[in-house]
Write a protein that holds these residues in place. Structure first.
Motif, mmCIF file in Angstrom:
data_model
loop_
_atom_site.group_PDB
_atom_site.id
_atom_site.type_symbol
_atom_site.label_atom_id
_atom_site.label_comp_id
_atom_site.label_asym_id
_atom_site.label_seq_id
_atom_site.Cartn_x
_atom_site.Cartn_y
_atom_site.Cartn_z
ATOM 1 N N SER A 278 29.751 -11.269 2.244
ATOM 2 C CA SER A 278 28.467 -10.908 2.851
ATOM 3 C C SER A 278 28.609 -9.721 3.790
ATOM 4 O O SER A 278 27.653 -8.972 4.007
ATOM 5 N N SER A 281 31.537 -5.033 0.822
ATOM 6 C CA SER A 281 31.172 -4.828 -0.587
ATOM 7 C C SER A 281 32.382 -4.592 -1.475
ATOM 8 O O SER A 281 32.248 -4.526 -2.697
ATOM 9 N N PRO A 348 23.461 -11.069 1.680
ATOM 10 C CA PRO A 348 22.649 -9.853 1.469
ATOM 11 C C PRO A 348 21.625 -9.987 0.350
ATOM 12 O O PRO A 348 20.504 -9.474 0.470
ATOM 13 N N LYS A 351 18.463 -11.713 1.557
ATOM 14 C CA LYS A 351 17.643 -10.801 2.359
ATOM 15 C C LYS A 351 16.874 -9.822 1.453
ATOM 16 O O LYS A 351 15.699 -9.522 1.706
ATOM 17 N N ASP A 352 17.553 -9.346 0.422
ATOM 18 C CA ASP A 352 16.895 -8.400 -0.494
ATOM 19 C C ASP A 352 15.701 -9.044 -1.193
ATOM 20 O O ASP A 352 14.654 -8.405 -1.364
#
Length: 868
Positions: A278, A281, A348, A351-352
């Motif tokens: 998280s 990347s 992530p 959230k997206d």
């Protein structure tokens, strides 16, 4: 009085309290604000919380985790069977078809209910709170997921009773979060303005909960809720673990899922990997030593790979969010912001998805982990009479539709009605009217919908007792009040029968009224009274555990509604009184006038209600409480025994090194050898026969060791402190000697002290000087391996005796000088100025005293005098 909010999560718990004008989070004995939701059972005791986390792998079959999903569930429930696949411990179906957990406790097989496990966790949280606050804890507010059913909410109340807590309210997680958000906002729109709509997304370890709330100054109203009880952070962990288990099976030829311990270790490491992905990347390595069959395993995963694997889970999240938006009937422009809480919203990809649905960035105004506990603490402060909290009302929603069924004539189908539709305001009451000749039963159930993930639709059965027909054989009118209370629990709160009076009973009743000089009551008066009973939401009489903050605002309808439930036995055209009559003052006045003309024809009787709901009988509840009390007593006994054993072990290790180091010169060689052997024997005994004995045996062992070791420690401490004590005594003697010398030289500071008093000082100085010199010489002749002739406490005592005699004498204050009698002021002035006081002869032959000329006559009316 304590005000406590408890957030009981599937993986961890948080405690918040109202203190110092704000909300604080309480840390446990490990200074950790998070307490794992884990209870482990061992051969001697149970372990709860942080300490139990170490038992998850080593004692997997007797360590209970993820038990929140099992509360008040039937063993045959598909959700339970799905959950069972992932649990390391065994489940068992009990006689009432509920879930039991098979465990080994004190080397005996036992079966515990999930409610008992929750009670144990609540007991631990209660103890941590009491330790943090330093006061007894009784009242609390406990959070539950918004999708919890009536049975699950009752199970939480049962667990709190077993733990000795008074749960003032069972509060939805999403409502607690919204309360924690809104109560501190100073810029909310006024009640007349358009409300501010906020979306809350809470994704934790095992579930996803979403809600839309409308905020105005001083109030919040939940507009819509939507949830998925079967998706959370643990599903991501399991997905990653399944991937690596398959990879290791091919790469290392090991089947990790075939054994509990390596499988649990892999899941723990995958959870850590998920958190690292998280934040990064790039590819993250996974390394586990000796995972299985002494084989070290390694692997790698990148965030993009994880998101591809978890796309089905992300689709489910997106579905829930779209359903929420649809149910709220709001446009995207109507939404002010999107607040996220819960550990899994840090992923992530989650959230997206939120940003994609609501076209807004995710806001993290709230503490993502502690927001629920803080909201519960605020609610508890509102319910507590000892705290003043900013006025803030809360209107919650019912997650599922509730129906009511009842029996009718044999040739007819059972009657049914939708009492509370989905998303109905909570708390709320409704009045139902039935016409019956005998006792009857009401059956409350849920309506099966797409978002209802439970096998059992039953809420409970409520039997209305003592119903009888009227004197003419007709059915009696029975008024039944049903309610969704502040906990979100359905109840039949009261029932009453309107009995028609026979003519003879009317006459007797009229005579009784005349004797008591009380006005008679008629049907219309009864109707008016019944109408006024139907109060709006903000005036309804509430149970002790509800406040105005729970009551919904008064829109076009009242909280207490009336419904007629009719069947073939209903009298012609008889209707339940309407709540509108209570609002019309003119009609009430007319009704009062007609009351005087009519006689009373009915009498109201309160009826008993027999409830059959998802709660253990009082005998079973008492048994649960006794079991919990015994376990607490056993835990305390084992804890005290462990402390006593640790004290012995600590003393052995401490003294073994010291007698050859700093204590070496204070113990004889023979005594040191003997004491060292005793320490070695005690250590061997601790790890053999003394590994598990009674507490008093450890205490006796420690006393035996201290008989040899304490004298050595005493001699060491005395040798360090004795010089300072003698020095203090010497300084005190010097101080008083100096004062004595000054007195003998006639110093003005001390010449007021009598000689006999100063003789006492001189004698005491000589006495203590002699005592000091003698004991100093004696002590210098004693070897350090022997006990001292004089102790430090004795030296301090002698110093104190010296001060007690000398200090009051030498600090005696000087007497004040005697004052001379005051002289005549005029004479003083004359003497000072040197004026002649001889009489002066005037030309007319009179004589005048110059001093007398300056004094006016006392009887002169023009003279002004000041009187004090």
């Amino acid at each position: 009085m304590s005000v406590v909010g408890l957030d009981i999560g599937n993986q961890s718990c948080y405690i918040a309290v109202a203190r110092g004008g704000g909300i604080e989070t309480i840390a446990n004995e490990y200074s950790d604000r998070l307490t794992p939701s884990i209870v482990s059972f061992g051969e001697k005791q149970r372990i709860i919380g942080t300490a139990a986390k170490t038992q998850v792998i080593s004692n997997a079959k007797n360590t209970v985790t993820n038990f929140k999903k099992l509360l008040a569930q039937q063993h045959s429930n598909p959700c339970v069977q799905l959950e069972k696949k992932w649990l390391p411990y065994e489940l068992q179906e009990l006689e009432d078809r509920s879930v039991g957990i098979k465990l080994q406790y004190l080397n005996q097989p036992t079966v515990m209910r999930p409610e008992q496990i929750l009670a144990m966790l609540l007991t631990k949280l209660k103890q941590s709170t009491e330790a943090g606050l330093g006061t007894k804890v009784v009242d609390c507010v406990i959070s539950v997921p918004q999708y919890f059913t009536d049975a699950e909410r009752r199970a939480v109340l049962t667990a709190s009773s077993i733990a000795g807590l008074n749960c003032m309210k069972v509060m939805n997680d999403s409502t607690a979060v919204s309360l924690a958000y809104g109560i501190y906002k100073q810029d909310l729109p006024t009640p007349e303005e358009k409300p501010r709509n906020i979306v809350f997304v809470d994704m934790g370890n095992s579930s996803l909960q979403t809600s839309v709330c409308a905020f105005n100054k001083g109030k919040l109203r939940v507009l819509a809720t939507c949830s998925d009880a079967m998706i959370g952070g643990r599903d991501f962990d399991r997905l990653i673990a399944e991937h690596f288990a398959s990879e290791f099976k091919t790469k290392y030829k090991i089947d990790v899922k075939s054994k509990i311990r390596p499988w649990l270790r892999l899941q723990q490491e995958c959870e850590k990997l998920k958190k690292l992905m998280s934040a990064n990347s790039v590819k993250i390595p996974l390394n586990i030593e000796c995972l299985m069959d002494d084989i070290d395993v390694t692997g790698k995963m990148q965030r993009s790979e994880f998101e591809d694997m978890a796309s089905p889970l992300f689709d489910r999240i997106e579905t829930v969010l779209r359903q929420l938006l649809e149910q709220s009937k709001l446009k995207l422009d109507d939404i002010y912001s999107v607040e996220i809480v819960g550990g899994s919203t840090r992923v992530p990809a989650v959230k997206d998805i939120i940003q994609k649905i609501f076209k807004k960035d995710c806001s993290t105004t709230l503490n993502q982990d502690e927001a629920v506990a803080r909201g519960c603490a605020l609610q508890c402060a509102m319910l507590s009479p000892t705290f003043r909290v900013r006025e803030f009302s809360t209107t919650d929603l019912l997650p599922y539709t509730i129906n009511l069924e009842w029996a009718t004539d044999e040739d007819e189908e059972p009657g049914t009605a939708e009492i509370f539709p989905q998303f109905h305001s909570v708390p709320f009451s409704k009045m139902l009217t039935f016409y019956r000749k005998e006792a009857f039963e009401l059956h409350a159930t849920y309506t099966k919908t797409s978002n209802f993930n439970y096998h059992d639709l039953n809420i409970g059965k409520f039997k209305i007792l003592n119903v009888k027909p009227a004197f003419d054989g007709e059915s009696s009118k029975v008024k039944v009040k049903v309610r969704i209370d502040g906990h979100g629990i359905f109840t039949v709160s009261s029932a009453s029968m309107m009995e028609k009076l026979a003519p003879s009973e009317e006459a007797a009743d009229e005579a009784d009224k005349k004797e008591s000089e009380t006005p008679m009551e008629t049907d219309q008066e009864t109707a008016a009274a019944a109408s006024t009973e139907e109060k709006p939401a903000n005036t309804e009489e509430k149970p002790a555990n509800e406040t105005a903050s729970e009551t919904p605002p008064t829109p076009t309808s009242t909280e207490e509604e009336s419904m007629n439930v009719d069947d073939a036995s209903q009298p012609n055209g008889e209707q339940a009184p309407s709540g509108d009559a209570a609002k019309d003052d003119g009609k009430k006045e007319e009704a009062k006038k007609e009351v005087k003309k009519k006689k009373k024809t009915t009498k109201q009787h309160e009826l008993a209600i027999e409830s059959l709901v998802h709660e253990p009988p009082s005998s079973i509840l008492t048994e649960f409480c006794e079991t919990e009390f015994k376990m607490q007593a056993n835990d305390k006994l084992e804890r005290d025994k462990s402390h006593a054993r640790n004290n012995v072990e600590e003393y052995v290790y401490e003294m073994r090194g010291k007698i050859y180091e700093q204590l070496e010169k204070f113990i004889k060689e023979d005594d040191r050898t003997q004491f060292s052997k005793l320490l070695d024997d005690t250590e061997n005994w601790l790890y053999e026969d003394g590994e598990d004995v009674e507490k008093n045996i450890y205490i006796k062992k420690l006393e035996e060791l201290k008989k040899h070791g304490d004298p050595v420690i005493m001699r060491y401490k005395e040798s360090i402190d004795r010089p300072d004590a003698f020095e203090l005594l010497g300084k005190t003697l010097i101080h008083y000697n100096k004062i004595l010398d000054s007195y003998k030289k006639g110093d003005e500071l001390y010449n007021h002290i009598e000689k006999s008093e100063m003789s006492k000082v001189e004698d005491k100085i000589k006495e203590k000087t002699k005592w000091r010199d003698e004991n100093w010489n004696k002590q210098n002749q004693v070897p350090v391996t022997e006990n001292p002739v004089v102790t430090v406490s004795q030296i301090h005592q002698e110093t104190g005796l010296l001060k007690a005699v000398c200090e009051p004498i030498v600090t005696k204050s000087k007497p004040k000088p005697k004052e001379e009698p005051p002289k005549d002021k005029e004479k003083e002035k004359t003497e000072e100025s040197g004026e002649n006081t001889t009489e002066v002869k005037m030309e007319d032959g009179t004589s005048v005293d110059p001093s007398a000329q300056e004094k006016p006559a006392a009887d002169d009316p023009d003279v002004k005098m000041d009187l004090d």
